[in-house]
Design a protein around this motif. Structure first.
Motif, short mmCIF file in Angstrom:
data_model
loop_
_atom_site.label_atom_id
_atom_site.label_comp_id
_atom_site.label_asym_id
_atom_site.label_seq_id
_atom_site.Cartn_x
_atom_site.Cartn_y
_atom_site.Cartn_z
N SER A 78 0.81 -1.21 0.00
CA SER A 78 0.00 0.00 0.00
C SER A 78 0.85 1.26 0.00
CB SER A 78 -0.92 -0.02 1.22
OG SER A 78 -0.19 -0.29 2.41
N LYS A 79 2.17 1.11 -0.14
CA LYS A 79 3.05 2.29 -0.12
C LYS A 79 2.62 3.27 -1.21
CE LYS A 79 6.44 0.58 -3.44
NZ LYS A 79 7.48 -0.44 -3.63
N GLY A 80 2.59 4.54 -0.83
CA GLY A 80 2.26 5.57 -1.80
C GLY A 80 0.78 5.66 -2.14
N PHE B 284 6.51 -4.70 7.11
CA PHE B 284 7.50 -3.72 6.68
C PHE B 284 8.44 -4.38 5.68
CE2 PHE B 284 11.21 -1.07 6.65
CZ PHE B 284 10.64 0.17 6.50
N ILE B 285 8.54 -3.77 4.48
CA ILE B 285 9.25 -4.44 3.39
C ILE B 285 10.42 -3.63 2.83
CG2 ILE B 285 7.15 -5.72 2.72
CD1 ILE B 285 6.81 -3.74 0.40
N GLY B 286 10.71 -2.47 3.44
CA GLY B 286 11.73 -1.60 2.85
C GLY B 286 13.02 -1.57 3.65
N VAL C 194 3.65 -13.24 -1.27
CA VAL C 194 3.95 -12.40 -2.43
C VAL C 194 3.60 -10.96 -2.06
CG1 VAL C 194 3.70 -14.20 -4.18
CG2 VAL C 194 1.68 -12.90 -3.47
N ARG C 195 4.40 -10.03 -2.55
CA ARG C 195 4.24 -8.61 -2.20
C ARG C 195 3.78 -7.86 -3.45
NH1 ARG C 195 9.54 -10.04 -1.25
NH2 ARG C 195 10.06 -8.59 -2.90
N VAL C 196 2.49 -7.57 -3.51
CA VAL C 196 1.92 -7.06 -4.75
C VAL C 196 1.29 -5.69 -4.53
CG1 VAL C 196 0.27 -7.52 -6.59
CG2 VAL C 196 1.49 -9.43 -5.53
N GLY C 197 1.80 -4.70 -5.26
CA GLY C 197 1.27 -3.34 -5.15
C GLY C 197 0.48 -2.94 -6.38
N ALA C 198 1.20 -2.64 -7.46
CA ALA C 198 0.57 -2.09 -8.68
C ALA C 198 -0.58 -2.94 -9.18
CB ALA C 198 1.63 -1.92 -9.76
N ALA C 199 -0.43 -4.25 -9.18
CA ALA C 199 -1.47 -5.12 -9.77
C ALA C 199 -2.77 -5.03 -8.98
CB ALA C 199 -0.99 -6.57 -9.84
N THR D 92 13.54 -11.96 -0.92
CA THR D 92 14.41 -11.37 -1.95
C THR D 92 13.59 -10.50 -2.90
OG1 THR D 92 16.34 -11.81 -3.37
CG2 THR D 92 14.35 -13.12 -3.81
N ILE D 93 14.29 -9.62 -3.58
CA ILE D 93 13.69 -8.78 -4.63
C ILE D 93 14.44 -9.11 -5.91
CG2 ILE D 93 13.23 -6.43 -5.42
CD1 ILE D 93 13.51 -5.50 -2.49
N ALA D 94 13.71 -9.59 -6.93
CA ALA D 94 14.36 -9.91 -8.20
C ALA D 94 14.64 -8.62 -8.96
CB ALA D 94 13.47 -10.84 -9.01
N GLY E 136 8.36 -12.26 -5.14
CA GLY E 136 7.35 -12.02 -6.16
C GLY E 136 6.64 -10.70 -5.94
N MET E 137 6.58 -9.89 -7.01
CA MET E 137 5.88 -8.61 -7.01
C MET E 137 4.93 -8.62 -8.21
SD MET E 137 9.34 -6.48 -5.92
CE MET E 137 8.96 -5.08 -6.88
N SER E 138 4.31 -7.48 -8.51
CA SER E 138 3.29 -7.47 -9.57
C SER E 138 3.77 -8.13 -10.87
CB SER E 138 2.85 -6.04 -9.87
OG SER E 138 2.16 -5.52 -8.77
N GLY E 139 5.03 -7.84 -11.23
CA GLY E 139 5.50 -8.29 -12.54
C GLY E 139 5.90 -9.76 -12.59
C1 LIG Z 1 6.99 -1.64 -3.99
C2 LIG Z 1 7.43 -2.97 -3.55
C3 LIG Z 1 6.71 -4.12 -3.91
C4 LIG Z 1 5.47 -4.10 -4.80
O1 LIG Z 1 5.83 -3.77 -6.10
P1 LIG Z 1 4.71 -3.77 -7.27
O2 LIG Z 1 5.52 -3.80 -8.49
O3 LIG Z 1 3.95 -2.49 -7.08
O4 LIG Z 1 3.88 -4.96 -7.08
C5 LIG Z 1 7.15 -5.35 -3.43
N1 LIG Z 1 8.25 -5.45 -2.64
C6 LIG Z 1 8.97 -4.36 -2.29
C7 LIG Z 1 10.16 -4.55 -1.42
C8 LIG Z 1 8.59 -3.09 -2.72
O5 LIG Z 1 9.32 -2.03 -2.36
#
Ligand SMILES: *Cc1c(COP(=O)(O)O)cnc(C)c1O
Length: 215
Positions: A16-18, A58-60, A200-205, A143-145, A184-187
């Motif tokens: 939900s960031k932003g 918290f993911i940052g 899975v951490r999904v924002g944009a989708a 991890t973040i790909a 895993g993120m939106s993409g």
């Molecule tokens: C913003 C963010 C996401 C989500 O990214 P989307 O592309 O919006 O799904 C997932 N993980 C981390 C660490 C992020 O900063």
């Protein structure tokens, strides 16, 4: 589902960031139960707007001087423990509060120099040390790909994280519970689920395309 896995084994963190509180509240009404933020200030300002129906993740990148405000309220899981100084600060504050803070250890699987996270070779000694800290409960890896157009390009990174979890789980480290793989993120989340993601951490989708929520 495509990955042939039990859908209940994969949980969605709605990032939900932003996003303004009104949009976040809509997502919660639509079924989001876990919200992910990557800035302490933003999480702390949104946290009082929701009740215990919402889990905060918290993911940052976390600065040690932000540990106190972050832990001043509930944080279900910190996905981004990436260095000893942060582990010490979290451990100290959690013990001061009489709590045990659940965390995941962030691994820089792709080796990009700008990215946070431990190198794979540093992971086991770090886990051995962090698992013994009384204020932390280490529950897995994150991890973040690298951002690329083709989600298949992320697969080897997700697979490597899953291997590292197996290694860590088999290392006989007391107090370590390797339950979670946050990847895993939106993409690229369908690929991450195929490779064993539990979170899975999904924002944009969610917030830009209005996909249905669940899990
Ligand atoms: C913003 C963010 C996401 C989500 O990214 P989307 O592309 O919006 O799904 C997932 N993980 C981390 C660490 C992020 O900063």
């Amino acid at each position: 589902m495509r990955a042939g896995r039990d859908p209940a084994a994969v949980r969605l963190v709605a990032v939900s960031k932003g996003r303004p509180p009104g949009r976040v509240a809509e997502a919660v009404r639509a079924g989001a139960t876990r919200l992910g933020e990557n800035r302490v200030q933003e999480l702390v300002s949104k946290r009082p707007l929701f009740g215990p129906e919402v889990e905060w993740h918290f993911i940052g990148r976390l600065q040690t001087n932000k540990v106190r405000p972050l832990l001043a309220g509930p944080v279900a899981l910190i996905h981004s423990l990436d260095r000893p100084a942060l582990a010490e600060a979290l451990d100290r504050e959690a013990r001061r509060l009489g709590r045990v803070q659940p965390v995941l250890v962030q691994v820089n699987v792709s080796g990009e120099t700008t990215k946070a996270g431990l190198a794979p070779g540093e992971l086991l000694p770090f886990l051995r040390w962090a698992a013994a800290l009384g204020g932390l409960r280490v529950l897995g890896l994150m991890t973040i790909a690298p951002p690329v157009a083709d989600p298949e390009a992320a697969r080897p990174h997700f697979r490597r994280l899953a291997e590292l979890r197996e290694e860590a789980a088999g290392a006989g480290i007391p107090g370590l519970r390797m339950e979670h793989l946050s990847m895993g993120m939106s993409g690229d989340y369908p690929v991450a689920v195929e490779e064993g993601a539990t979170l899975v951490r999904v924002g944009a989708a969610i917030f830009e395309e209005g996909e249905p929520l669940g899990g």
